[in-house]
Design a protein around this motif. Structure first.
Motif, PDB file in Angstrom:
ATOM      1  N   LEU A 506      45.865   3.338  15.048  1.00 49.43           N
ATOM      2  CA  LEU A 506      46.242   2.992  16.420  1.00 49.43           C
ATOM      3  C   LEU A 506      45.394   3.840  17.368  1.00 49.43           C
ATOM      4  CD1 LEU A 506      50.155   2.976  16.150  1.00 49.43           C
ATOM      5  CD2 LEU A 506      48.637   0.995  16.120  1.00 49.43           C
ATOM      6  N   SER A 507      44.848   3.214  18.398  1.00 53.56           N
ATOM      7  CA  SER A 507      44.084   3.957  19.398  1.00 53.56           C
ATOM      8  C   SER A 507      44.114   3.192  20.706  1.00 53.56           C
ATOM      9  CB  SER A 507      42.641   4.171  18.942  1.00 53.56           C
ATOM     10  OG  SER A 507      41.969   2.931  18.826  1.00 53.56           O
ATOM     11  N   ASP A 508      43.964   3.924  21.783  1.00 51.87           N
ATOM     12  CA  ASP A 508      43.911   3.314  23.098  1.00 51.87           C
ATOM     13  C   ASP A 508      43.286   4.317  24.056  1.00 51.87           C
ATOM     14  OD1 ASP A 508      44.229   1.415  25.123  1.00 51.87           O
ATOM     15  OD2 ASP A 508      46.206   0.825  24.393  1.00 51.87           O
ATOM     16  N   SER A 509      43.012   3.863  25.254  1.00 47.01           N
ATOM     17  CA  SER A 509      42.294   4.703  26.208  1.00 47.01           C
ATOM     18  C   SER A 509      43.247   5.593  26.995  1.00 47.01           C
ATOM     19  CB  SER A 509      41.492   3.834  27.174  1.00 47.01           C
ATOM     20  OG  SER A 509      42.364   3.019  27.939  1.00 47.01           O
ATOM     21  N   LEU A 510      42.673   6.660  27.491  1.00 50.91           N
ATOM     22  CA  LEU A 510      43.374   7.564  28.397  1.00 50.91           C
ATOM     23  C   LEU A 510      42.571   7.624  29.688  1.00 50.91           C
ATOM     24  CD1 LEU A 510      45.379   9.892  29.167  1.00 50.91           C
ATOM     25  CD2 LEU A 510      43.718  11.451  28.123  1.00 50.91           C
TER      26      LEU A 510
END
Length: 783
Positions: A506-510
């Motif tokens: 799981l990954s997403d932007s900050l």
């Protein structure tokens, strides 16, 4: 007829051209000037393919991307290269920071040794620019000492602005794209480029339409002084030459002028070749060495020009009876027939018709049919124009004295008038068709860069990771010409360490920014420093993995998106009370997913990982406002990347082709204008006695000047009208061939027509001073 007899007669004609007294060599020189200008352009045209290929090869040879998913290990034969391109006013500057890592580090083309830190090698054009008074802002942006210049092999043009600057510490920023570790320069994975049938069609049509007007004018140039030459040929009949022999002698005389024209044209080309290195036209510059014609094409020009001179002369004399006591040309000539002239454009349309609707999905266009069809349509202009001029002037009514003099002259020699404007008419017809074709397919090669909202920002600056946030924002806020700074700091969050071989699941932007800035990218319920938000409704409604990762107490790993920095990680524990926010269009037109964070919630040490995207609103009323912002970016970090926003960009090959068309059209019109001036002066010289007679009988000079203007204006008006019809027809057919809706770009059509009319007007005005010198009664003197 034996070859020996032909060679003897042609040889006699050659002697007449240069040893037949003042009359002969003056005509030979005028013919040579006209032919020479055409030959220069033909040689230039044969060199254009080499120009494009050499520019492309040099661009490929200096390519400095590694394009690898894994870092290249440091070695004695590696060099670090960082892209630091910039723009000064409207000129692009190619910049590279370089750091050799060993004695065997590869050198880019044009560089013999790398500069030390704080030093740079520059292109000759950049060195000149930096030394100029108006380059203060650029000198501030490039605070390096110049220690040498980049060689020709490392530049694509003589006016290219480029530099290599020595640097250190580049290893921490290697990403394989803008910053690379290289073992050699050049494209590491060259692949054959797929051809676009429409672009191939454009290439063919551009070449044909640039060369055709030149060929038409060369054919007209070899007929300079035809009336006086024919009267001289009557003397040959008086001493025993028959009609065929006099025609061959006349062909030899024309060949003499054409051969001299080859020499003069080669000289023009060699001079122009050297001048080309100091000229930049429409943003394109070349080195003289680029302009090397293909030997085969150059040989073809050398053979075709004198051969054409012989053939054109023989054809032009078919309707002339040369007798011992004079030339039967003054009698009323037979009316020109229309039917066979119409066959030429009709045949051209027939050749193009099978490719109607082919588009780019059905393979390449038949090059032979394209070239043949376009040539026949353009040759149709040269065939129809004499008939049109004759038909119109025969019906012109009475008027003032100047009008009557002009009309009568045109009625007696409409063919001569038509020949003078044939080149312009063909050039305009071709240009109109090409402008229609380019305008029609423009949307296929022009695409929106993004949905950038140029009302919210006019410049974007990418700031490398580790740049101090507050100081960077303050520096831009204090920059002259910057109204507003929207600063967003970004990286990625993952559910497992980025060091994991399998990568995160799981990954997403900050995205980090203050409350005002975050409202530029999302609709927030409320906001104060220390708040964190999770965003829904990202691009195309995709919310990303952030909702699955938003679990209080869960550890997330924040790391750089650059694989060279994957060793730097910050662990962040998801707190309770994260608010929900809804994504809206950011300044680039995109919708973000992931987490939004205010500065008060940023984990310790995270600032060293985040990279920045700064969106600047620029006060364009401030002179050089964009350059002030670029200077600030360079001070913040030499690798900061400022970009002016534009609504669209064009495909590179399409842009190059269109630029080539503009450059070629300008050269064609310029040389045809010069050739028209030579033709006009030759016509005035031939009519010197007639003009002097009119002055001796009291005709005002103003009247004669106006008559010359009318003699030019009437044929050119008819020529442009015919060019408009043929150009629109050809443009419509080409658009149908590319399966593009037919539309007329009237602005381009009228501009090309106006430019051609302006060229003719300029030629007429330049011919007035010689005309006034001829308008003297002493012009009746003879020997």
């Amino acid at each position: 007829m034996s070859v020996r007899q032909w060679s003897q007669d042609l040889g006699m004609g050659l002697r007449f051209a240069f040893a037949g007294g003042r009359e002969g060599w003056v005509r030979a020189v005028l013919t040579a000037l006209g032919v020479g200008l055409g030959v220069a352009l033909l040689l230039l045209s044969t060199a254009l393919p080499n120009v494009l290929s050499v520019r492309h090869a040099r661009e490929q040879a200096r390519m400095d991307y590694s394009f690898t998913e894994k870092p290249v290990p440091k070695a004695d034969n590696t060099v670090l290269v960082s892209h630091v391109d910039t723009t000064f006013r409207d000129k692009d500057v190619r910049g590279r920071l370089v750091e050799p890592e060993g004695a065997q580090a590869p050198l880019p083309p044009g560089v013999n040794a790398y500069p030390a830190e704080g030093e740079m090698l520059v292109s000759p054009a950049l060195k000149t620019l930096l030394a100029s008074d108006g380059a203060r802002l650029l000198r501030e942006r490039l605070p390096y000492r110049i220690v040498g210049t980049i060689g020709e092999s490392g530049l694509i043009g003589s006016h290219e602005l480029a530099y290599y600057a020595g640097a250190s510490g580049l290893a921490s920023r290697v990403d394989g794209f803008g910053d690379s570790r290289l073992t050699k320069f050049g494209d590491p994975n060259p692949t054959p480029e797929s051809t676009d049938p429409v672009l191939v069609l454009l290439n063919i049509v551009v070449i044909v339409m640039l060369l055709m007007p030149v060929a038409v004018f060369i054919a007209a140039a070899v007929r300079f002084g035809g009336e006086r030459r024919d009267r001289r040929l009557a003397a040959l009949r008086l001493v025993g030459a028959d009609g065929r022999m006099t025609r061959r002698i006349a062909a030899g005389e024309a060949m003499g002028g054409a051969l001299l024209g080859l020499v003069i044209g080669t000289g023009f080309f060699l001079v122009g070749r050297q001048v080309a290195g100091s000229v930049e036209l429409l943003g394109v510059s070349v080195w003289p060495s680029y302009l090397n014609p293909s030997p085969v094409l150059a040989l073809l020009v050398a053979v075709a020009v004198p051969t054409s001179a012989v053939l054109v002369t023989l054809l032009s004399l078919r309707g002339v009876v040369i007798e011992p006591l004079g030339v039967v040309r003054a009698a009323k000539p037979a009316r020109r027939r229309l039917w066979w002239r119409l066959l030429l454009p009709v045949a051209g349309l027939v050749m193009l018709y099978p490719m109607i609707g082919q588009g780019r999905e059905n393979g390449d266009f038949n090059q032979y049919l394209v070239v043949g069809g376009v040539l026949l349509l353009l040759v149709g202009v040269t065939a129809l124009l004499p008939w049109l001029v004759e038909a119109v002037v025969a019906r012109l009514g009475s008027g003032g004295v100047a009008w009557q003099l002009a009309v009568r002259r045109l009625q007696l020699s409409s063919g001569t008038a038509a020949r003078m404007v044939n080149g312009i008419a063909v050039a305009v017809a071709g240009a109109i068709a090409l402008q229609m074709l380019f305008a029609g397919v423009d949307s296929d090669y022009t695409q929106a860069t993004t949905d950038q909202d140029v009302r919210r920002a006019q410049m974007q600056v990418q700031v490398p990771q580790g740049t101090p946030m507050a100081a960077t924002v303050k520096a831009f806020q204090e920059t002259k010409g910057v109204r507003k700074v929207t600063a967003l700091w970004e990286e990625y969050l993952a559910d497992v360490t980025w060091k994991n071989e399998n990568g995160p699941t799981l990954s997403d932007s900050l995205t980090m920014g203050d409350c005002t800035t975050l409202r530029e990218v999302a609709k927030l319920p409320s906001c104060k420093d220390g708040d964190i938000f999770v965003v829904d409704g990202g691009q195309d409604g995709y919310s990303g993995d952030a909702p699955k990762m938003n679990k209080p107490g869960k550890k997330l790993y924040m790391a750089s998106s650059s694989y060279s920095q994957r060793g730097q990680e910050v662990v962040w524990t998801v707190p309770a009370g994260i608010k929900q926010a809804h994504s809206v269009d950011d300044p680039t037109g995109n919708r973000r997913s992931g987490f939004l964070m205010t500065p008060g919630a940023l984990p310790k040490d995270a600032e060293a990982i985040l990279s920045g995207q700064l969106y600047l609103s620029i006060d364009q009323s401030v002179p050089d406002a964009f350059d002030y912002a670029r200077n600030t970016a360079a001070k913040v970090d030499p690798q900061a990347d400022p970009m002016m926003w534009a609504s669209s960009r064009e495909a590179a090959r399409y842009t190059s082709l269109r630029t080539g068309l503009l450059v070629g059209s300008a050269a064609v019109l310029l040389l045809i204008g010069a050739s028209l001036l030579v033709a006009q002066l030759e016509q005035l010289r031939e009519r010197r006695k007639l003009l002097s007679s009119l002055v001796a009988f009291g005709t005002r000079r103003r009247t004669l000047g106006l008559s010359v203007l009318w003699q030019t204006a009437i044929p050119i008006t008819l020529g442009l009208a015919l060019a408009l019809v043929v150009g629109l027809t050809l443009g419509a057919v080409l658009l149908k061939m590319t399966d593009t809706p037919v539309g007329i770009d009237w602005a381009s059509v009228l501009s090309m027509t106006g430019i051609a009319a302006a060229v003719v007007l300029a030629v007429t005005l330049l011919s007035l001073p010689p005309l006034l010198r001829l308008l003297r009664p002493d012009g009746l003197r003879t020997e």
